[in-house]
Design an enzyme around this catalytic site. Structure first.
Site, PDB file in Angstrom:
ATOM      1  N   ASP A   1      -9.392   8.790  -0.784  1.00 52.96           N
ATOM      2  CA  ASP A   1     -10.410   9.798  -1.095  1.00 52.96           C
ATOM      3  C   ASP A   1     -11.124  10.125   0.226  1.00 52.96           C
ATOM      4  O   ASP A   1     -10.683   9.695   1.307  1.00 52.96           O
ATOM      5  CB  ASP A   1     -11.368   9.303  -2.199  1.00 52.96           C
ATOM      6  CG  ASP A   1     -12.251   8.148  -1.758  1.00 52.96           C
ATOM      7  OD1 ASP A   1     -12.054   7.623  -0.628  1.00 52.96           O
ATOM      8  OD2 ASP A   1     -13.141   7.744  -2.528  1.00 52.96           O
TER       9      ASP A   1
ATOM     10  N   CYS B   1     -10.081   3.784  -0.077  1.00 50.32           N
ATOM     11  CA  CYS B   1     -11.302   4.490  -0.483  1.00 50.32           C
ATOM     12  C   CYS B   1     -12.460   3.814   0.244  1.00 50.32           C
ATOM     13  O   CYS B   1     -12.259   3.217   1.301  1.00 50.32           O
ATOM     14  CB  CYS B   1     -11.463   4.534  -1.998  1.00 50.32           C
ATOM     15  SG  CYS B   1     -11.643   2.952  -2.849  1.00 50.32           S
TER      16      CYS B   1
ATOM     17  N   THR C   1     -14.361   1.212  -0.771  1.00 50.05           N
ATOM     18  CA  THR C   1     -14.241  -0.250  -0.898  1.00 50.05           C
ATOM     19  C   THR C   1     -12.814  -0.722  -1.166  1.00 50.05           C
ATOM     20  O   THR C   1     -12.530  -1.909  -1.009  1.00 50.05           O
ATOM     21  CB  THR C   1     -15.089  -0.738  -2.086  1.00 50.05           C
ATOM     22  OG1 THR C   1     -14.601  -0.087  -3.276  1.00 50.05           O
ATOM     23  CG2 THR C   1     -16.567  -0.433  -1.889  1.00 50.05           C
TER      24      THR C   1
ATOM     25  N   HIS D   1       3.809 -13.531  -4.080  1.00 44.80           N
ATOM     26  CA  HIS D   1       3.622 -14.189  -5.378  1.00 44.80           C
ATOM     27  C   HIS D   1       3.455 -13.209  -6.534  1.00 44.80           C
ATOM     28  O   HIS D   1       3.913 -13.480  -7.636  1.00 44.80           O
ATOM     29  CB  HIS D   1       2.392 -15.104  -5.332  1.00 44.80           C
ATOM     30  CG  HIS D   1       2.599 -16.326  -4.487  1.00 44.80           C
ATOM     31  ND1 HIS D   1       1.724 -17.389  -4.491  1.00 44.80           N
ATOM     32  CD2 HIS D   1       3.582 -16.660  -3.610  1.00 44.80           C
ATOM     33  CE1 HIS D   1       2.164 -18.322  -3.663  1.00 44.80           C
ATOM     34  NE2 HIS D   1       3.287 -17.906  -3.103  1.00 44.80           N
TER      35      HIS D   1
ATOM     36  N   HIS E   1       7.199 -17.674  -9.555  1.00 51.56           N
ATOM     37  CA  HIS E   1       6.240 -16.574  -9.699  1.00 51.56           C
ATOM     38  C   HIS E   1       6.750 -15.504 -10.668  1.00 51.56           C
ATOM     39  O   HIS E   1       5.958 -14.734 -11.198  1.00 51.56           O
ATOM     40  CB  HIS E   1       5.957 -15.956  -8.332  1.00 51.56           C
ATOM     41  CG  HIS E   1       5.546 -16.963  -7.309  1.00 51.56           C
ATOM     42  ND1 HIS E   1       4.368 -17.674  -7.416  1.00 51.56           N
ATOM     43  CD2 HIS E   1       6.165 -17.421  -6.200  1.00 51.56           C
ATOM     44  CE1 HIS E   1       4.280 -18.513  -6.388  1.00 51.56           C
ATOM     45  NE2 HIS E   1       5.355 -18.395  -5.642  1.00 51.56           N
TER      46      HIS E   1
HETATM   47  C1  RB5 Z   1     -16.994   7.070  -2.900  1.00 52.57           C
HETATM   48  O1  RB5 Z   1     -18.324   7.207  -2.559  1.00 52.57           O
HETATM   49  C2  RB5 Z   1     -16.716   5.631  -3.294  1.00 52.57           C
HETATM   50  O2  RB5 Z   1     -17.347   5.326  -4.493  1.00 52.57           O
HETATM   51  C3  RB5 Z   1     -15.222   5.387  -3.403  1.00 52.57           C
HETATM   52  O3  RB5 Z   1     -14.626   5.707  -2.200  1.00 52.57           O
HETATM   53  C4  RB5 Z   1     -14.791   3.973  -3.698  1.00 52.57           C
HETATM   54  O4  RB5 Z   1     -15.422   3.061  -2.854  1.00 52.57           O
HETATM   55  C5  RB5 Z   1     -14.787   3.541  -5.089  1.00 52.57           C
HETATM   56  O5  RB5 Z   1     -14.389   2.418  -5.408  1.00 52.57           O
END
Ligand code: RB5
Length: 153
Positions: free
Chosen positions: A11, A68, A70, A101, A136
């Site tokens: 994203d 993304c 996180t 695994h 596994h």
């Molecule tokens: C976008 O702001 C953020 O929420 C997205 O990139 C991501 O981290 C969601 O898990």
């Protein structure tokens, strides 16, 4: 790996890191399929998780990478797709072991969590490891069973 193609998506929050990871993959000789996004404009990460999963489900690619903010939202969205085992990793040990695994086929990480150097190490550990099967396999089969509504032992 059955072919040299890696599918990648992000994203807006993972876009800048994705571009650097694409360069790294190309330097390593991989063919890269980028399913977007293609700018820093705000967008919805599930759209790109879905586009990437389709490439794996239709057999075009065996392995994928999602970035993304996180890595967590991408992994949640990807794991709703049949046949997809996505792992959100920010350490190289997990990135390697999830291939060996769990037979993970999608690696997720966050641009707000890991830097460029670690991102490339995560990618290398993931791509260079091989699924071990053996003990596994039964556990991965159980996960696949859950996908099909089979929660029996
Ligand atoms: C976008 O702001 C953020 O929420 C997205 O990139 C991501 O981290 C969601 O898990």
């Amino acid at each position: 790996m059955k072919n040299n193609k890696i599918v990648i998506g992000s994203d807006h929050a993972g876009y800048s890191l994705k571009l650097k990871v694409i360069d790294h993959l190309k330097e390593r000789g991989f063919e890269v399929i980028d399913v977007g996004t293609n700018s820093l404009d705000r967008c919805d990460y599930p759209v790109y998780a879905h586009a990437l999963c389709e490439k794996i489900q239709n057999g075009e690619c065996e392995l994928g990478i999602l970035v993304c903010g996180t890595g967590v939202g991408m992994s949640m969205a990807a794991n709703k797709h049949k046949g997809i085992r996505a792992a959100c990793c920010s350490d190289t040990f997990s990135a390697r072991l999830t291939r060996m695994h769990n037979d993970a086929n999608v690696l997720c990480f966050g641009e707000r969590v890991v830097g460029y150097g670690l991102a490339c190490d995560l990618v290398d550990n993931f791509l260079d490891a091989e699924y071990e099967g053996a003990q596994h396999a039964k556990r991965v089969e159980m996960i696949i069973g859950y996908e099909n509504g089979n929660f029996g032992v």
